[in-house]
Design an enzyme around this catalytic site. Sequence first.
Site, PDB file in Angstrom:
ATOM      1  N   HIS A  63       3.870   0.744  -4.360  1.00 41.00           N
ATOM      2  CA  HIS A  63       3.207   1.697  -3.482  1.00 41.00           C
ATOM      3  C   HIS A  63       2.531   2.814  -4.268  1.00 41.00           C
ATOM      4  CE1 HIS A  63       2.554   3.796   0.344  1.00 41.00           C
ATOM      5  NE2 HIS A  63       2.914   4.906  -0.286  1.00 41.00           N
ATOM      6  N   HIS A 109       1.554   3.248   6.804  1.00 39.16           N
ATOM      7  CA  HIS A 109       2.991   3.487   6.927  1.00 39.16           C
ATOM      8  C   HIS A 109       3.590   2.296   7.654  1.00 39.16           C
ATOM      9  CE1 HIS A 109       5.808   7.180   6.559  1.00 39.16           C
ATOM     10  NE2 HIS A 109       5.327   6.852   5.380  1.00 39.16           N
TER      11      HIS A 109
END
Length: 751
Positions: A63, A109
Amino acid sequence: MTSNTELAPEENALPPEPSDGNPPPVHQLLGMTDDEYATVCEILGREPRSAELAMYSVMWSEHCSYKSSRIHLGRFPTEAPWVVVGPGENAGVVDLGDGWLAALRIESHNHPSFVEPYQGAATGVGGILRDVFTMGARPIALWDQIRFGPLDQSKNRYLLNGVVAGIAGYGNAVGVPTVGGEIAFEECYTGNPLVNVMCLGILRDDELVLGTAGEPGSIAVLLGAATGRDGIGGASVLASAGFDEESGAKRPSVQVGDPFEEKKLIEACLELYRNKLVVGVQDLGAAGLSCAFSEPAARADAGMIVDLNRVHVREDGMSAPELLMSESQERMMAFVHPDNVDAVLAVAEKWEIDASVVGEVKAGGSLDVYHNGELVAQLPAASLSEDAPKYDRPLGEPGWMEDLWSNTVTFVARPGIADSLLKMLDDPSIASAAWAYEQYDHMLFLNTVVGPGNDGSLLRIKGTNKGLAVSTDGNGRLCYLDPWRGSARLVYEAALNVAMTGAKPMAVVDNLNFGNPEKPDVMWQFRETVDGISEACERLGIPVVGGNVSFYNETDGLDIYPTPVIGLLGLADPMPAIPPSHDRVTDGMELWVFGPERAINLAGSAFEQITFGHVGGRPSPPDPTMAKAAIEVATRLACDGLSPALHDISDGGLIMAVSELCIASQVGVTASYKDWRSLFCEDPHRFVAAVPTEHTEAVAAIADEAGLPSSRIGIFGGGEISFERKGVRGAVDLAIATETFYNAIPRRLAH
């Protein structure tokens, strides 16, 4: 603070490597490979201590480090005269002229929203807002791109309700309107929903702030919410591995957001910027303090001394690794000249937010972290980002692609036009999203000129004649069938959508959602997508100023469709006096269609998927020349006031585009067609327009001049949506169409 080269006592060290048969070593539990661990040891010249390993594990996660994608992302075109800040900062920034700048960013998200949909979506909104106001901009609007599995499954209904409530609850409370986006449903998202959010902010050119730590001697001030254990191993870990439904693995705690704290933080930071009290700012998102200390220091080619005991916390007894990994929300790190520290603390007190002096910038590249009086980490600050792994993962075209392309439906007869239209009007992926956007306050600030329900959004910059247009577009099914063609078409679609508001396309941000990058099939899809976006942007002269990559979107080994989302910003200067909108059609206006004439390819279309449950064939490629012509004509029609209502032809084809104009305006239509497939085909660079009769000659002349095919195919009026050919008519009552279109999602959620 003073530096100390003596490491903390041995009790802070990692446990010894276990022998065969014992649990995995700590670095593996933190998501690091043995080779990555060995690289850390090489950088440090020794084995890392607990705090150091915590920092490397989050900063080198998929990420944060983009370790599987960086090798490909360099192909994006990123430069243009109007680009002020490109990729690598918290948000991209472009020059709008007359001293105005715009900051834009898109983030995902996905994994947190699957674990806890309300807080996952809410904190996604909070994070993207911080990315934008970190640059000195006031956030003015949000767009959501969300995808779920079919609504006949209760879990998917639960996820949809929670995500929409989270976006609405946070955005409404913090005071930033959500003005557009998309909702789509496909089986592949059942175990892995997608929650992508884009934010746009505006600022004056003298208010720009970058994420730098500044000169040695600058003071690091932590602003905002207290640090807790929520979010430890959050986005940085969740987004770096897939889910396992049976074991429940990879499910750390999801952050908990507080929009009222964020609102105070926004106003406090904007006041700091106006008063020139900071030299740099970094938001605390994924990787928390580890990122907020290391990235600004690395950008400044400096180091830092940090005292974790000065971090304001809401839980006692937090260890150094916990403090460094926590992703608690509503936090910002400001870097301040020593003479301005008291003024910064006074602003924080005024806005009733906590503030703590936690570190000092020093010469050299070493990041020295203290806790309880001991040096718990000492490492090169730049190594956390610049030395992160960079993988050239194996990739190759899947063996099943040729079979997929040849898997087409053979039609022996024309389908029922009215029945097919009703089925599409009732499909939640292309029906009205009003159920969701009516929960969002899209009129906050009263800047919204063209809002939800249209192809592109348009917002005014108060006190000017400028308008900012945004379109966010995605289509996983299309990109599954051909990731290069599908992703390129999304760029052209978004550019056409902003053109229909009267704006010139000027910058792209992308959110690239994919499955497991360790699979060659997935990495091939990723590379093809990057190449498709890159070529389309190059052809249009649009730079990519930022983006996000989300890998490991899989559950039980099932990957999602490759799902890039394009967010495209356009500038209307001046903004049309009365911009086109779907609800401005009136009786007697003519229906015109623009774009390639022979549009009959149904591969990847909503029609095939809804009518036959079929996904196959190869979508038509984009045509850059035709794309530019369509954008030019749409822009002129909007700016010259020649059409009050424009609509691109995309999901659902021509028949859905026309039906949506009719439903929004509550006016029927009578139209003709030559080939029934042209009603449902979703080929690119096509749009429809409602044209007053007094403008038809001017409209035809503009299309001819641009080399864009155009034709009059109908007239608006009456109470039906009617299409006919050679005396055979298919018609749907407008009232029935309207009810079906608006109830598609609510009807399914009622079960």
